[in-house]
Design an enzyme around this catalytic site. Sequence first.
Site, PDB file in Angstrom:
ATOM      1  N   HIS A   1      40.690 -40.933  31.997  1.00 39.92           N
ATOM      2  CA  HIS A   1      39.928 -42.083  31.898  1.00 39.92           C
ATOM      3  C   HIS A   1      38.345 -41.606  31.684  1.00 39.92           C
ATOM      4  O   HIS A   1      37.859 -42.031  30.748  1.00 39.92           O
ATOM      5  CB  HIS A   1      39.643 -42.735  33.398  1.00 39.92           C
ATOM      6  CG  HIS A   1      40.643 -43.964  33.771  1.00 39.92           C
ATOM      7  ND1 HIS A   1      40.949 -44.871  32.744  1.00 39.92           N
ATOM      8  CD2 HIS A   1      41.821 -43.809  34.576  1.00 39.92           C
ATOM      9  CE1 HIS A   1      42.119 -45.625  33.086  1.00 39.92           C
ATOM     10  NE2 HIS A   1      42.731 -44.840  34.107  1.00 39.92           N
TER      11      HIS A   1
ATOM     12  N   GLU B   1      40.802 -45.101  45.676  1.00 36.16           N
ATOM     13  CA  GLU B   1      41.447 -46.280  44.801  1.00 36.16           C
ATOM     14  C   GLU B   1      42.727 -46.314  44.714  1.00 36.16           C
ATOM     15  O   GLU B   1      43.400 -47.542  45.050  1.00 36.16           O
ATOM     16  CB  GLU B   1      40.637 -46.071  43.457  1.00 36.16           C
ATOM     17  CG  GLU B   1      40.967 -47.349  42.457  1.00 36.16           C
ATOM     18  CD  GLU B   1      40.437 -46.971  41.215  1.00 36.16           C
ATOM     19  OE1 GLU B   1      40.226 -45.826  40.942  1.00 36.16           O
ATOM     20  OE2 GLU B   1      40.279 -47.884  40.416  1.00 36.16           O
TER      21      GLU B   1
END
Lengths: 427, 427
Positions: free
Chosen positions: A259, A324
């Site tokens: 990411h 997360e």
Amino acid sequence: MLPILSAKETDLLKRRLLERANTDYTEQEMVVNSVLRDVRETGDSALFSYIERFDGFKANKDNLVVTEEEVEQAFKIIDPSLLEVMEESAANIEEFHNHQRRENWFIEKNGKYLGQLYLPVEYAGVYVPGGKAAYPSSVLMNIIPAKCAGVPNIFVATPALGGNINPVTIAAAKIAGAHKIYKMGGAQAIAAFAYGTESVPRMDKITGPGNIYVALAKKSVYGQVGIDMIAGPSEVLVIADDSANERFIAADFLSQAEHDELAACMLVTVSRSKADAVRTEIMRQAELLPKKDIVLKSLEKYGTIIVAETLDEAVETANRIAPEHLEICTEDPQALLSKIRNAGSIFLGEYSPEPLGDYFAGTNHVLPTNGTARFSSPLNVDDFQKKSSVIYYSREEFEKVYRKVEAFAQAEGLDAHARSAAIRFED
Amino acid sequence: MLPILSAKETDLLKRRLLERANTDYTEQEMVVNSVLRDVRETGDSALFSYIERFDGFKANKDNLVVTEEEVEQAFKIIDPSLLEVMEESAANIEEFHNHQRRENWFIEKNGKYLGQLYLPVEYAGVYVPGGKAAYPSSVLMNIIPAKCAGVPNIFVATPALGGNINPVTIAAAKIAGAHKIYKMGGAQAIAAFAYGTESVPRMDKITGPGNIYVALAKKSVYGQVGIDMIAGPSEVLVIADDSANERFIAADFLSQAEHDELAACMLVTVSRSKADAVRTEIMRQAELLPKKDIVLKSLEKYGTIIVAETLDEAVETANRIAPEHLEICTEDPQALLSKIRNAGSIFLGEYSPEPLGDYFAGTNHVLPTNGTARFSSPLNVDDFQKKSSVIYYSREEFEKVYRKVEAFAQAEGLDAHARSAAIRFED
């Protein structure tokens, strides 16, 4: 790279993760504040001029919204097999989020009742970033919860470089249920949604990811309009025992690392040999990736392997990190579920990797990052609804208790409150 | 004073209400930012020094928390009849908020399931303002939802001038279920709760009203910790037809106006004669109030009467204002309920005045103010919980769909995501 720590060192790791968010954005804040002020004060005029400046698109009242023709064109252009996947994914997301809907309820007793209503916001604004790559999965994930909440006006804002929007974004927005797509991006789009302009209605809630200007603008308008959350750098934490497959874990690790450089990948394992095996696999697989450079930087800065004494200690480490994404790759993953206290999305077993949730299963991939799973939630239907309380007392019921209301108000020195109760039974 | 407008002028009124929040707080923000920074950087040391400076209380590690003896003393001192009212009110609040609790759920299909968990935050910090008057109702309203959510650590912060806290505040906190009471107030208390110090654990969620320094501190730490909302000036809107009792409405109007000069009181009626009658009553009753000065200032600035053509138009006016409190005083108030789209708390009929909800009925009195009922809700159990998603797929189920996950990831250019799916079925 990829240091192997003990669970006692979790606090060190936690601190390092939190530091990811400590960038100083004073300069960007000043830009954002002036964009917000300009759009608030002069509406369309400022909005159009910023759009032209940043997106090279001469926007006006008549070309600001994507037309029916552009939508048709988008569906013609895009790969039919991608369309099919998006539609199936959208159906899964819709099914899961429909389960989050709540029914109004009332508690009735004799001549009185109390209740709670669940009402959709009237206007939801979803921001979709532009740029070279399109992220249609994110479009689905933001719009569908609003649709399931019953929002009658779901409006997308996305930058249109030279007036053009990636057809995949348009198709995803339409599949998800968007009612309009505005060709506007950046802080000026957030300003238009937050305050309204001659061409853009004011939103009640604004969601969706964006660059730092968009994020700062959202934080600044928070309170005048609802926002989803302030997204930070993301992370995955994998809990594994000896039964786990190191190739799978390594691949999941790397999917997070691609990411960006701030992404944090963590493995917590009760097996020292598994720690070594995963580390070797990660390094081997990293070499094969197109985004190898980003991946290696993320691993170098934040990639961490922790060896815990017991599975309970492993779970406790996860709870303290509040990741997360949490993957549980153990022989009996369900057994650990009841011990999890802080995690955005929990992936159980070796065949539920994070990308399954990112793209397809139906849960939301807009998740609390950087430890905020301590207090916040995946994007969900509640984000697009608000509650109203309802109170009804008959004369008889209120007569039974009004003296108490009066006394409580008097104790707080609020005489007019006390009178409002008492006046009903005077004379 | 109390102009009579037509419903067409609602937008004017709306704008005037919004302007109530447009004060410039740059100076206070600077103070707050340095308090936040000091406490973050030096913990207890800064916290104690600010407490001494602002509250005249020499705080240290050993005297920061209210003791058992202080609690016992508080219960001895306070009026037993007030204690009884508080206990009955607390029971009502608890019953209503227990109805808001949600059960974990799972959607199971063959070898896969998706679910949602509802987990309490671990630490909730409730701010209670100090000052001469105590507002125990607010203490109950903030703490009880946290208790109903199952929060294991509910900690109160309140300024202790010279080391002393109003016994009513202590009693209310204990009745409501607080686990600890910290003698600290102002921005330094919010800082200690947001970052943690040697003596104060870091909170996951901070709620409760406060002065402008507290409000700015909460806004500033938002994102690193959860907060309830940014409270603004409050308001009541009453919808009335000819059947309504002008004495009651006038009294309710005035109970809102006594809060502060920024409070806004509005009547929307379909009867011109009722408008006149209410206005006369308001002016008559205002003269009788101890807080007459505040009341008259609030009425002068924001008191408004609107005459609507129909009840539908009256409801539409209310929806556009999105009032914190909405009283419906018409012959058939229930008939209008389904048309309400924006309101914090809705009071039906003439025997359900606002103070009943403020003090006793059980609904929450911490409500979205100044039009934010468009997108936010009364304080409730959800504010003290977060959700986690759960995903489980068996090998067989994931095998059926992994190609789709892979394709979607590839379409977004995220190769490592694609590989994470595919690697499970390689070789």
